[in-house]
Scaffold this active site. Structure first.
Site, PDB file in Angstrom:
ATOM      1  N   TYR A 102       0.839  -1.212   0.000  1.00  0.00           N
ATOM      2  CA  TYR A 102       0.000   0.000   0.000  1.00  0.00           C
ATOM      3  C   TYR A 102       0.874   1.263   0.000  1.00  0.00           C
ATOM      4  O   TYR A 102       0.641   2.205  -0.768  1.00  0.00           O
ATOM      5  CB  TYR A 102      -0.905  -0.037   1.233  1.00  0.00           C
ATOM      6  CG  TYR A 102      -1.911   1.080   1.329  1.00  0.00           C
ATOM      7  CD1 TYR A 102      -3.062   1.070   0.552  1.00  0.00           C
ATOM      8  CD2 TYR A 102      -1.724   2.133   2.221  1.00  0.00           C
ATOM      9  CE1 TYR A 102      -4.005   2.091   0.649  1.00  0.00           C
ATOM     10  CE2 TYR A 102      -2.656   3.151   2.332  1.00  0.00           C
ATOM     11  CZ  TYR A 102      -3.798   3.125   1.543  1.00  0.00           C
ATOM     12  OH  TYR A 102      -4.730   4.135   1.645  1.00  0.00           O
ATOM     13  N   LYS A 133       0.984   4.162  -2.855  1.00  0.00           N
ATOM     14  CA  LYS A 133       0.592   5.554  -2.576  1.00  0.00           C
ATOM     15  C   LYS A 133       1.770   6.515  -2.727  1.00  0.00           C
ATOM     16  O   LYS A 133       1.597   7.680  -3.087  1.00  0.00           O
ATOM     17  CB  LYS A 133      -0.022   5.651  -1.174  1.00  0.00           C
ATOM     18  CG  LYS A 133      -1.345   4.894  -1.029  1.00  0.00           C
ATOM     19  CD  LYS A 133      -2.413   5.448  -1.970  1.00  0.00           C
ATOM     20  CE  LYS A 133      -3.768   4.819  -1.728  1.00  0.00           C
ATOM     21  NZ  LYS A 133      -4.804   5.372  -2.627  1.00  0.00           N
TER      22      LYS A 133
HETATM   23  P1  NAD Z   1     -13.463   2.466   0.574  1.00  0.00           P
HETATM   24  O1  NAD Z   1     -13.081   1.026   0.608  1.00  0.00           O
HETATM   25  O2  NAD Z   1     -14.802   2.858   1.092  1.00  0.00           O
HETATM   26  O3  NAD Z   1     -13.337   3.053  -0.907  1.00  0.00           O
HETATM   27  C1  NAD Z   1     -12.561   2.487  -1.918  1.00  0.00           C
HETATM   28  C2  NAD Z   1     -13.436   2.348  -3.144  1.00  0.00           C
HETATM   29  O4  NAD Z   1     -12.641   1.850  -4.230  1.00  0.00           O
HETATM   30  C3  NAD Z   1     -14.573   1.345  -2.920  1.00  0.00           C
HETATM   31  O5  NAD Z   1     -15.802   1.918  -3.308  1.00  0.00           O
HETATM   32  C4  NAD Z   1     -14.199   0.173  -3.820  1.00  0.00           C
HETATM   33  O6  NAD Z   1     -15.317  -0.516  -4.330  1.00  0.00           O
HETATM   34  C5  NAD Z   1     -13.416   0.897  -4.920  1.00  0.00           C
HETATM   35  N1  NAD Z   1     -12.565  -0.008  -5.677  1.00  0.00           N
HETATM   36  C6  NAD Z   1     -11.738  -0.967  -5.186  1.00  0.00           C
HETATM   37  N2  NAD Z   1     -11.143  -1.624  -6.189  1.00  0.00           N
HETATM   38  C7  NAD Z   1     -11.596  -1.061  -7.342  1.00  0.00           C
HETATM   39  C8  NAD Z   1     -11.335  -1.303  -8.715  1.00  0.00           C
HETATM   40  N3  NAD Z   1     -10.490  -2.255  -9.112  1.00  0.00           N
HETATM   41  N4  NAD Z   1     -11.979  -0.529  -9.658  1.00  0.00           N
HETATM   42  C9  NAD Z   1     -12.841   0.429  -9.265  1.00  0.00           C
HETATM   43  N5  NAD Z   1     -13.112   0.703  -7.977  1.00  0.00           N
HETATM   44  C10 NAD Z   1     -12.492  -0.037  -7.022  1.00  0.00           C
HETATM   45  O7  NAD Z   1     -12.317   3.213   1.359  1.00  0.00           O
HETATM   46  P2  NAD Z   1     -11.960   4.764   1.497  1.00  0.00           P
HETATM   47  O8  NAD Z   1     -11.351   4.900   2.827  1.00  0.00           O
HETATM   48  O9  NAD Z   1     -13.115   5.623   1.137  1.00  0.00           O
HETATM   49  O10 NAD Z   1     -10.786   4.926   0.417  1.00  0.00           O
HETATM   50  C11 NAD Z   1     -10.829   5.824  -0.671  1.00  0.00           C
HETATM   51  C12 NAD Z   1      -9.409   6.192  -1.080  1.00  0.00           C
HETATM   52  O11 NAD Z   1      -8.795   6.933  -0.031  1.00  0.00           O
HETATM   53  C13 NAD Z   1      -8.501   4.984  -1.323  1.00  0.00           C
HETATM   54  O12 NAD Z   1      -7.647   5.249  -2.418  1.00  0.00           O
HETATM   55  C14 NAD Z   1      -7.703   4.889  -0.050  1.00  0.00           C
HETATM   56  O13 NAD Z   1      -6.476   4.262  -0.237  1.00  0.00           O
HETATM   57  C15 NAD Z   1      -7.553   6.365   0.288  1.00  0.00           C
HETATM   58  N6  NAD Z   1      -7.230   6.611   1.705  1.00  0.00           N
HETATM   59  C16 NAD Z   1      -8.098   6.262   2.692  1.00  0.00           C
HETATM   60  C17 NAD Z   1      -7.754   6.523   4.011  1.00  0.00           C
HETATM   61  C18 NAD Z   1      -8.649   6.185   5.166  1.00  0.00           C
HETATM   62  O14 NAD Z   1      -8.206   6.333   6.312  1.00  0.00           O
HETATM   63  N7  NAD Z   1      -9.866   5.732   4.968  1.00  0.00           N
HETATM   64  C19 NAD Z   1      -6.525   7.128   4.305  1.00  0.00           C
HETATM   65  C20 NAD Z   1      -5.689   7.462   3.262  1.00  0.00           C
HETATM   66  C21 NAD Z   1      -6.054   7.210   1.966  1.00  0.00           C
END
Ligand code: NAD
Length: 245
Positions: A153, A157
Site C-alpha cells: 500500500y 501511494k
Molecule cells: P473504501 O473502501 O470505502 O473506498 C474504496 C473504493 O474503491 C470502494 O468503493 C471500492 O469498491 C473501490 N474499488 C476498489 N477496487 C476497485 C477497482 N479495481 N476498480 C474500481 N473501484 C475499485 O475506502 P476509502 O477509505 O473511502 O478509500 C478511498 C481512497 O482513499 C482509497 O484510495 C484509499 O487508499 C484512500 N485513503 C483512505 C484513508 C482512510 O483512512 N480511509 C486514508 C488514506 C487514503
C-alpha cells in the site's frame, strides 16, 4: 451555463461517495464509477440527483485499461466533457513483509497505482484538447511515511505522489493541473476493520486526536477543482489532523 462534469472512481462508498455528493451539491454533474458495488453506486447516484444535477453510475475495474477507456468514452458521449477526474479507488492487502505474497503486492499496485495511471491516460487527450482540466489523486500519509504491514500500500501511494508530480509537470502548460491528497486516518470501511487497539495507537499519533471524516477530504478535493486553486499543481495536500508535518 452548462454544468461541469466530475468523474469519481470508487464512488460507491467512503471518501469517493463523499466527493460525489460534495461536487453534486456544488453543481457538478457526477459520474459515479464502481468496481463491483452496483447497488451502493446507484444509491450514490440518487443522492447526487437530489441536488438537481445529472448523475450516472459506470462500472469499470480501474486496473483494466479497456474498461477504463470504455468508461471515459461513455462519459464523454453522455456529458460532453470530463472537467475533473478524482482517482479515488483503492484497496489494501496488509501483511508483514515476510508473509506478503507477490500476488498481494501486485494486486494493490494494480488498483492503486496502475488504476490511477489508466484513468489519467484515458482523460489526458480530451483535457489537453479542451485546454483545461483538473486531476486529483488520492494518495495517503502512508505513501509519505510508510507503515508496518503495508509495504504494498505504501509503495502504491508513494508511487501516486511521484506520478502526480510528473503528470503535473507534463500538463501544466496545457492548463491541466494534477494534485494529490494525502488523507490520514479517515472513518470509512477501510478503517472500520481496524481493532480498537490499533485505532487508539493511531489516535495517539494524531495531534487533533480524532479520525477524519470523508467530507474533510471531499472539501479539499472541491477546493483543488475550483478556480481558487488555478495556480496550484504538483502538490500533495495532507488532510490528516496534523499527523504528518
Ligand atoms: P473504501 O473502501 O470505502 O473506498 C474504496 C473504493 O474503491 C470502494 O468503493 C471500492 O469498491 C473501490 N474499488 C476498489 N477496487 C476497485 C477497482 N479495481 N476498480 C474500481 N473501484 C475499485 O475506502 P476509502 O477509505 O473511502 O478509500 C478511498 C481512497 O482513499 C482509497 O484510495 C484509499 O487508499 C484512500 N485513503 C483512505 C484513508 C482512510 O483512512 N480511509 C486514508 C488514506 C487514503
Amino acid at each position: 451555463m452548462s454544468r461541469l462534469t466530475v468523474l469519481v472512481t470508487g464512488a460507491a462508498s467512503g471518501i469517493g461517495k463523499a466527493c460525489a455528493l460534495t461536487f453534486a451539491q456544488a453543481g457538478y454533474n457526477v459520474v459515479v464509477n464502481y468496481g463491483h458495488s452496483q447497488q451502493a453506486a446507484l444509491e450514490t447516484v440518487e443522492l447526487c440527483k437530489s441536488y438537481g444535477v445529472e448523475s450516472e453510475a459506470v462500472q469499470a475495474d480501474v486496473s483494466k485499461k479497456e474498461e477504463v477507456d470504455a468508461m471515459v468514452d461513455l462519459t464523454l458521449k453522455t456529458f460532453g466533457s470530463i472537467d475533473v477526474l478524482i482517482n479515488n479507488s483503492g484497496i489494501t492487502k496488509d501483511n508483514l513483509l515476510l508473509r506478503m505474497s507477490s500476488e498481494d503486492f501486485a494486486d494493490v499496485l494494480d488498483v492503486n497505482l496502475l488504476g490511477t495511471f489508466n484513468c489519467i491516460k484515458a482523460v489526458v487527450k480530451p483535457m489537453m484538447k479542451a485546454r483545461k482540466g483538473r486531476i486529483i489523486n488520492m494518495s495517503s500519509v502512508i505513501g509519505v511515511i510508510g507503515n508496518i504491514g503495508q509495504a504494498n500500500y505504501a509503495a502504491s501511494k508513494g508511487g501516486v505522489i511521484a506520478l502526480t508530480k510528473s503528470v503535473a509537470r507534463e500538463l501544466a502548460s496545457r492548463n491541466v493541473t494534477c494534485n494529490a491528497i494525502a488523507p490520514g486516518f479517515i472513518q470509512t470501511k477501510m478503517t472500520d476493520v481496524l481493532s480498537d487497539e490499533v485505532k487508539s495507537g493511531i489516535l495517539a499519533q494524531v495531534p487533533m486526536a480524532r479520525l477524519g471524516q470523508p467530507e474533510d477530504v471531499a472539501k479539499v478535493a472541491l477546493f483543488l477543482a475550483s478556480e481558487s486553486a488555478n495556480y496550484i499543481t504538483g502538490q500533495v495536500i495532507h488532510v490528516d489532523g496534523g499527523m504528518v508535518m
